[in-house]
Write an enzyme that holds these catalytic residues in place. Structure first.
Site, short mmCIF file in Angstrom:
data_model
loop_
_atom_site.label_atom_id
_atom_site.label_comp_id
_atom_site.label_asym_id
_atom_site.label_seq_id
_atom_site.Cartn_x
_atom_site.Cartn_y
_atom_site.Cartn_z
N ASP A 84 39.10 41.98 34.50
CA ASP A 84 40.06 43.08 34.40
C ASP A 84 41.42 42.60 34.94
OD1 ASP A 84 40.24 46.21 33.98
OD2 ASP A 84 41.03 45.89 35.98
N HIS A 129 32.21 47.87 30.80
CA HIS A 129 33.39 47.16 31.31
C HIS A 129 33.11 46.34 32.56
CE1 HIS A 129 37.64 46.36 31.84
NE2 HIS A 129 37.59 46.83 33.08
#
Length: 319
Positions: free
Chosen positions: A102, A295
């Site tokens: 991320d 994610h």
């Protein structure tokens, strides 16, 4: 195997907290995402240390026990890359393996762009590389394309998101972000803050415990959310600063890992982009691995991701 130890390192003008495991071997830096901490790498730290690597996971500036400058201009890519170069210098290493998820992947991509001489190989999780010409996604452009409910737009105004988050306890905020599965999470309905729109799951997935979530909540209660949010508030400035690298490629050996159910994959053609030729032209020395997951893949699929990272690093560890 050695236990995790902690220390504060002065680098690039600030104090950075690091967690460290493994006393010898090639250096591996693990860079976390939003809203996380070094703790998100707990599984990979143990696995890599067991296999002979010196693993260092910092709290990125603004997070955890690292310094959190007040000025949003202190969160540019120049600062973030400088922090990592400073860590390499502290350990006396010309190069390191870099693994980022991320926000950490964003830093890893740009470390590899700005200072490829300091990166032995890169593993990026969940966030692909976009060139500056593609990345016209300023906060204003997100507002125009997606609407004012877009989380990036809402995060721009200092204090706005902090006030919205404060309506919930810290554990609930962490659950809303780490465990979200809504496919349209990017945009809250008109007049609603994104934190109000995100759901709090009734039950936890099997890959994380209440106690582990509490580790995040306790630390964010100490440090607050302004530091992490300031990274978003530097987006426009970052776009300006990377101008000199327009058209440049990521030349270091790279592996990209993502979950096939990652919500970000369904935003503005990202899924097709990762599978396409443009991505590979920008990162010519790349392997792409898509796993069954969401994610926060390094926690959800901890063993699979650890194995993927280790197999990639082994290719270059003798060099």
């Amino acid at each position: 195997m050695t236990e995790v130890t902690h220390q504060i390192i002065k680098t690039n003008g600030i104090n950075i907290h690091i967690a460290e495991q493994g006393e010898a071997g090639p250096l591996v830096l693990l860079l976390h995402g939003f809203p996380e901490l070094w703790f998100s790498w707990r599984h990979q730290m143990a696995h890599l240390a067991k296999h002979g690597y010196h693993v260092v996971a910092p709290d990125i500036r603004g997070y955890g026990d690292s310094d959190s400058p007040l000025c949003t201009k202190s969160y540019t890519l120049v600062h973030l890359v400088g922090d990592i170069v400073g860590l390499l210098d502290h350990f006396g290493e010309e190069q390191a393996f870099v693994v980022g998820h991320d926000l950490g992947a964003f830093i890893g991509w740009h470390l590899s762009l700005f200072r490829p001489d300091r990166v032995k190989a890169l593993v990026a999780l969940s966030a692909p590389y976009f060139s500056r010409s593609q990345n016209t996604r300023s906060p204003e452009s997100f507002r125009r394309m997606i609407g004012e409910g877009c989380y990036i737009w809402q995060f721009q105004e200092p204090g706005r998101a902090e006030r919205a988050f404060a309506r919930y306890d810290y554990l609930t905020v962490i659950k809303k972000f780490l465990l979200m599965t809504k496919r349209d999470y990017l945009v809250a309905p008109h007049g609603m803050e994104i934190i109000d729109y995100l759901e709090t799951p009734a039950t936890l997935p099997p890959w994380i415990t209440e106690e582990e979530l509490q580790v995040y909540a306790d630390k964010f209660q100490e440090s607050g959310f302004s530091g992490p949010l300031n990274h978003f508030r530097a987006m426009e400035l970052n776009w300006e600063l990377v101008g000199p690298w327009e058209g440049s490629k990521i030349v270091v050996p790279t592996k990209f890992i993502a979950g096939d159910k990652d919500i970000g994959f369904d935003v503005m053609g990202t899924r097709e982009y990762v599978k396409g030729e443009v991505f590979r032209s920008l990162v010519p020395n790349i392997e792409v691995v898509i796993l069954d997951g969401h994610h926060h893949i390094q926690q959800e699929k901890a063993q699979e991701v650890s194995n993927e990272i280790l197999s990639f690093l082994k290719k270059f560890s003798a060099n």
